[in-house]
Design a protein around this motif. Structure first.
Motif, PDB file in Angstrom:
ATOM      1  N   PRO A  69       0.532   5.067   2.990  1.00 13.81           N
ATOM      2  CA  PRO A  69       1.947   4.801   2.404  1.00 13.81           C
ATOM      3  C   PRO A  69       2.713   6.050   2.430  1.00 13.81           C
ATOM      4  O   PRO A  69       3.849   5.983   2.681  1.00 13.81           O
ATOM      5  N   GLY A 129      -2.868   0.945   6.109  1.00 14.77           N
ATOM      6  CA  GLY A 129      -1.946   2.157   6.371  1.00 14.77           C
ATOM      7  C   GLY A 129      -1.952   3.242   5.410  1.00 14.77           C
ATOM      8  O   GLY A 129      -2.557   3.342   4.564  1.00 14.77           O
ATOM      9  N   ILE A 169     -17.204   5.146  -5.117  1.00 12.13           N
ATOM     10  CA  ILE A 169     -17.040   3.837  -4.636  1.00 12.13           C
ATOM     11  C   ILE A 169     -18.263   3.758  -3.453  1.00 12.13           C
ATOM     12  O   ILE A 169     -18.116   4.411  -2.519  1.00 12.13           O
ATOM     13  N   GLU A 196     -10.445   9.530  -5.116  1.00  7.77           N
ATOM     14  CA  GLU A 196     -11.391   8.388  -4.603  1.00  7.77           C
ATOM     15  C   GLU A 196     -12.385   9.154  -3.806  1.00  7.77           C
ATOM     16  O   GLU A 196     -12.275  10.038  -2.988  1.00  7.77           O
ATOM     17  N   VAL A 244     -18.438  -1.790   7.220  1.00  4.73           N
ATOM     18  CA  VAL A 244     -17.228  -2.219   8.114  1.00  4.73           C
ATOM     19  C   VAL A 244     -18.002  -2.443   9.353  1.00  4.73           C
ATOM     20  O   VAL A 244     -18.789  -1.415   9.810  1.00  4.73           O
ATOM     21  N   SER A 268      -7.363   9.983  -1.848  1.00  5.92           N
ATOM     22  CA  SER A 268      -8.771   9.917  -1.210  1.00  5.92           C
ATOM     23  C   SER A 268      -9.314  11.097  -0.679  1.00  5.92           C
ATOM     24  O   SER A 268      -9.005  11.736   0.243  1.00  5.92           O
ATOM     25  N   MET A 322      -3.034   0.206  -1.156  1.00  3.91           N
ATOM     26  CA  MET A 322      -4.245   0.653  -0.706  1.00  3.91           C
ATOM     27  C   MET A 322      -4.858  -0.280   0.230  1.00  3.91           C
ATOM     28  O   MET A 322      -6.000  -0.233   0.600  1.00  3.91           O
TER      29      MET A 322
HETATM   30  N1  SAH Z   1      -4.304   5.426   3.580  1.00  2.00           N
HETATM   31  C1  SAH Z   1      -4.340   5.410   2.188  1.00  2.00           C
HETATM   32  C2  SAH Z   1      -4.525   3.823   1.611  1.00  2.00           C
HETATM   33  C3  SAH Z   1      -5.273   2.933   2.333  1.00  2.00           C
HETATM   34  S1  SAH Z   1      -7.205   3.099   2.226  1.00  2.00           S
HETATM   35  C4  SAH Z   1      -5.623   6.407   1.893  1.00  2.00           C
HETATM   36  O1  SAH Z   1      -6.508   6.772   2.554  1.00  2.00           O
HETATM   37  O2  SAH Z   1      -5.956   6.427   0.504  1.00  2.00           O
HETATM   38  C5  SAH Z   1      -7.627   2.732   0.804  1.00  2.00           C
HETATM   39  C6  SAH Z   1      -8.991   3.212   0.219  1.00  2.00           C
HETATM   40  O3  SAH Z   1     -10.166   2.918   0.960  1.00  2.00           O
HETATM   41  C7  SAH Z   1      -8.821   4.761   0.346  1.00  2.00           C
HETATM   42  O4  SAH Z   1      -9.457   5.599  -0.589  1.00  2.00           O
HETATM   43  C8  SAH Z   1      -9.887   4.848   1.608  1.00  2.00           C
HETATM   44  O5  SAH Z   1     -10.279   6.156   1.824  1.00  2.00           O
HETATM   45  C9  SAH Z   1     -10.881   3.861   1.216  1.00  2.00           C
HETATM   46  N2  SAH Z   1     -11.660   3.398   2.292  1.00  2.00           N
HETATM   47  C10 SAH Z   1     -11.609   3.376   3.314  1.00  2.00           C
HETATM   48  N3  SAH Z   1     -12.723   2.655   4.045  1.00  2.00           N
HETATM   49  C11 SAH Z   1     -13.563   2.422   3.374  1.00  2.00           C
HETATM   50  C12 SAH Z   1     -14.764   1.834   3.055  1.00  2.00           C
HETATM   51  N4  SAH Z   1     -15.386   1.504   4.241  1.00  2.00           N
HETATM   52  N5  SAH Z   1     -15.485   1.819   1.892  1.00  2.00           N
HETATM   53  C13 SAH Z   1     -14.830   2.150   0.804  1.00  2.00           C
HETATM   54  N6  SAH Z   1     -13.542   2.751   0.663  1.00  2.00           N
HETATM   55  C14 SAH Z   1     -12.869   2.806   1.746  1.00  2.00           C
END
Ligand code: SAH
Length: 346
Positions: free
Chosen positions: A165, A163, A291, A260, A296, A218, A160
């Motif tokens: 996966p 990238g 979540i 997610e 960011v 996600s 997680m």
């Molecule tokens: N590419 C994969 C794994 C990396 S991101 C994916 O998209 O699942 C890991 C997780 O963090 C994903 O669920 C993604 O959507 C979430 N994520 C990304 N930015 C986020 C943020 N600013 N706050 C909370 N979750 C976030």
């Protein structure tokens, strides 16, 4: 450590090492011994292989190298003991991993690519763009270097970090096969979670392999229009197609899917969103992780309020779906979901 003419032995499966041992006309059991040194004992150089004859060690040294990552920086959260690990790869790319303390042990979150192509608007990992897939040894070595540093074992692994996966499919699968090999690190497959933004064809490919891995998808939106806006990759696949692949995964593997859903204030956290999501998930064997979105730098998304999160959760729960609002860890060191990035600023 690396040498262009030599092969990366840490990325080799036990079967590949076995094939090498056969062509080298060595006894078969040497393959298991070598694999054990690499993955169970995490040896970093061939001279540590004390039960392997000197002649074979010299041959291994001539033909292979043992990949090993050095942790360049560790940032420890003052709030919750989350640790962010920063690595510079041999080509200068920077990746990150993180460990989180849970009641049952240390969760390790690793990166699978240098950068990301998926372009999710709320995520730091897509900046400044995609460079390359990580090799199997670069993925394994994130875990091995962390286990060496903490002097203990990871209790679960999540793919997680930076990238996608499933966009690095072959290396991700090989990583999982090597780390779960009973002769090596013997990590339980059910304690490995692959997180994907939802690439349906790749999810179907993974389902066919019937590996005992957990899959997180996600979602972040209950409507195609919103999802396409915040997760540009989803313009290529409808939510319906993503959910069909999720159902197929549960059918093929017998595993529950985790979805997610990052709650973003006034974007995807209304009662209408919750009700629409409930309808979409109701006949899938799943768990929903809510979540509150992590902040960011440079992005304007704000997390939902605690009340909105609770209301959202209640609506989902009322439909009989298992749901939690996840606590976020490591935000002060930018190690939480979506905060890992390729270029690090301190
Ligand atoms: N590419 C994969 C794994 C990396 S991101 C994916 O998209 O699942 C890991 C997780 O963090 C994903 O669920 C993604 O959507 C979430 N994520 C990304 N930015 C986020 C943020 N600013 N706050 C909370 N979750 C976030």
């Amino acid at each position: 450590m690396n040498c262009k003419s030599k092969k990366d032995i840490l990325s080799m499966s036990r079967t590949e090492i076995f094939e090498y041992i056969q062509t080298a006309q060595q006894p078969k059991y040497r393959a298991d011994q070598i694999f054990e040194w690499l993955h169970l004992r995490k040896a970093e150089n061939f001279d540590e292989f004390t039960n392997v004859p000197a002649q074979l060690i010299e041959r291994l040294k001539d033909e292979f190298y043992i990949y090993s990552l050095n942790i360049e920086k560790m940032l420890v959260s003052r709030v919750d003991n989350t640790v962010k690990y920063v690595y510079t790869l041999q080509d200068g790319e920077v990746i990150e991993a993180a460990t989180m303390d849970y009641k049952y042990g240390s969760g390790v979150c690793i990166s699978t690519q240098a950068g990301c192509k998926m372009g999710c608007k709320f995520c730091a990992s897509q900046n400044p763009g995609f460079v390359r897939n990580l090799t199997v040894s670069e993925m394994l070595s994130q875990i091995y270097s962390i286990e060496r540093t903490i002097g203990g074992k990871a209790s679960n692994i999540t793919l997680m970090g930076i990238g996608e996966p499933l966009d690095n499919f072959d290396n991700t699968v090989k990583f999982a096969q090597i780390i779960t090999d009973p002769k090596g690190r013997d990590f339980a497959g059910r304690k490995i979670s692959i997180s994907t933004c939802g690439l349906p064809e790749r999810i179907d490919d993974l389902a066919k392999l019937k590996l005992p891995l957990k899959l997180s998808i996600s979602l972040h939106a209950a409507f195609d229009s919103l999802r396409e806006d915040i997760m540009p990759i989803s313009r290529r696949f409808s939510l319906e197609r993503v959910l069909e692949s999720a159902k197929n995964y549960t059918k093929e593997t017998g595993k529950r899917i985790t979805f997610e859903y990052a709650l973003i204030n006034s974007i995807n956290d209304s009662e209408t969103d919750a009700k629409a999501l409930l309808i979409k998930l109701k006949d899938i064997h799943c768990h929903l992780n809510l979540i509150p979105i992590n902040k960011v730098e440079g992005k304007s998304f704000e997390p939902s309020s605690a009340e909105a999160a609770e209301k959202f959760k209640e609506i989902i729960q009322s439909g009989g779906i298992s749901v939690t609002v996840r606590r976020t860890l490591g935000t002060d060191v930018n190690a939480a979901c979506g905060q890992l990035r390729k270029a690090v600023k301190f």
